[in-house]
Enzyme design. Structure first.
Site, PDB file in Angstrom:
ATOM      1  N   GLY A  85      42.449  40.256  38.132  1.00 55.96           N
ATOM      2  CA  GLY A  85      42.956  39.209  39.007  1.00 55.96           C
ATOM      3  C   GLY A  85      43.951  39.757  40.016  1.00 55.96           C
ATOM      4  O   GLY A  85      44.636  40.745  39.769  1.00 55.96           O
ATOM      5  N   LYS A 257      33.115  37.790  27.363  1.00 49.88           N
ATOM      6  CA  LYS A 257      34.162  38.820  27.373  1.00 49.88           C
ATOM      7  C   LYS A 257      35.394  38.339  26.603  1.00 49.88           C
ATOM      8  O   LYS A 257      35.836  37.206  26.796  1.00 49.88           O
ATOM      9  CB  LYS A 257      34.567  39.153  28.812  1.00 49.88           C
ATOM     10  N   HIS A 281      41.884  41.826  26.462  1.00 47.04           N
ATOM     11  CA  HIS A 281      42.459  41.568  27.788  1.00 47.04           C
ATOM     12  C   HIS A 281      43.501  42.631  28.154  1.00 47.04           C
ATOM     13  O   HIS A 281      44.517  42.341  28.781  1.00 47.04           O
ATOM     14  CB  HIS A 281      43.077  40.166  27.839  1.00 47.04           C
TER      15      HIS A 281
END
Length: 381
Positions: A85, A257, A281
């Protein structure tokens, strides 16, 4: 593609050190940090690097090939660029730089819903070869429109994210004003003034924003309104009721994911998911969690013959890719390594990092006497 290496930066650590000097502290800490006390961030890489590989020096060797087939597509290496991101915050135009490098090196580039270039532009750069990672929207209409855009852009793989039911506690980002709603403090402005190249490139390419979401945003949002918009727009907790409509709508390959447990991978198989990415993550969500390599070992042993199992989180280098593949990963993804490269070297950073990782992995294969990536498992100690 021929290697494009800058000899001043022969390792990912060199790129990380250069990136830290070139970009504002708030941007570097957003990229580099994990959650809470960074325990799982460091565990990811340290436990991956506990994996040892066995060479066979006296066997005949006719060369090594990194080429890897995944979902019927042959890639030139068994690694791709993970979704990240706000890539343009770390380095202006980073998303396009990395998408172009991935395309030229024939590896997957995964575009995040909340990064700074849109589906259509990245599809144009990659000639329809980029994957798209969907943060699950709160409203079905937005979900459906994003999926239709990804299909129209000819993305071969849709990745849905399951490991962000809530945002991780990231103390650095809170201190730096990068929580929601974001804010630009005097300290941040002073940091920008101390990084003139980053500031100039930001002026050239524009302030980073959520490019994929622009069609859905009310005009003229201030920072507080942006925070509310993001909170109202996304609902990260997945379940069967949310996954089934996506599976029905999406005709390409579908990947989940963030998988780290037997229960979740069994549900993925039952719902017709084509592949999973074992991931935590990058250590940014659950500091008390298990390292991705240990989750991978356990899940591959039980389910490796039922579904394609990939991995990210903790993978930083060519030897790390080899370790993950030896433990049963079908494919690997890296986020930070590529972001360090582009933050350090700008428009040359994508190709440099790709070439560096390929060179490292090729050396490991030659050293082990490993002919193909499928043979890595035969070298696991």
């Amino acid at each position: 593609m021929a290697a494009q290496l800058d000899s001043r930066y022969p390792s990912i650590d060199d790129l990380r050190n250069k990136a830290q000097k070139k970009i504002p502290r708030f941007a570097f800490e957003y990229l580099d940090g994990g959650c809470n006390e960074d325990v799982n961030l460091h565990r990811n890489t340290s436990e991956l690097r506990d994996v040892q590989l066995k060479p066979n020096y006296l066997r005949n060797h006719n060369g090594s090939s990194m080429k890897t087939k995944l979902f019927g597509i042959e890639y030139d290496a068994p690694f791709g660029i993970a979704p990240v991101g706000l890539q343009g915050l770390m380095w202006p135009n980073a998303t396009e730089i990395l998408a172009k490098a991935a395309f030229e090196h024939n590896v997957p580039f995964v575009l995040s819903t909340v990064t700074t270039s849109n589906i259509e532009r990245i599809s144009e750069i990659t000639e329809g070869k980029s994957w798209f990672q969907l943060y699950h929207p709160a409203k079905d209409a937005l979900r459906d429109d994003l999926i239709k855009r990804a299909a129209a852009a000819e993305c071969p793989v849709l990745v849905i994210l399951c490991d962000v039911p809530t945002f991780g506690c990231r103390p650095r980002d809170v201190r730096n004003g990068l929580a929601m709603p974001p804010k630009m403090s005097v300290a941040n402005i002073l940091q920008v003034m101390g990084k003139p190249e980053w500031a100039i490139q930001t002026l050239i390419h524009g302030q980073p924003g959520f490019a994929n979401l622009l069609p859905y945003m009310p005009k003229g949002l201030d920072l507080k309104q942006l925070g509310k918009f993001m909170n109202d727009t996304f609902s990260g907790r997945l379940n069967e009721a949310k996954i089934k409509p996506i599976r029905d709508m999406w005709k390409g390959k579908l990947v989940l994911k963030g998988v780290a447990s037997e229960e979740d991978i069994e549900e993925a198989i039952r719902l017709g998911i084509d592949g999973v990415i074992v991931s935590n993550h990058g250590g940014r969500q659950l500091d008390a969690g298990e390292s991705s390599i240990n989750s991978l070992k356990r899940l591959v042993a039980k389910y490796g013959d039922q579904i394609e199992i990939m991995m990210d989180s903790g993978v930083r280098s060519g030897p790390d890719v080899a370790r993950a593949m030896a433990c049963g990963a079908k494919f690997t993804f890296m986020g930070r390594s590529f972001m360090y490269g582009v933050a350090a070297l700008g428009k040359k950073g994508g190709n440099h990092t790709m070439s560096l990782l390929k060179t490292e992995l090729q050396q490991v294969m030659e050293q082990l006497n490993c002919a193909t990536v499928e043979d890595f498992k035969d070298h696991l100690i």
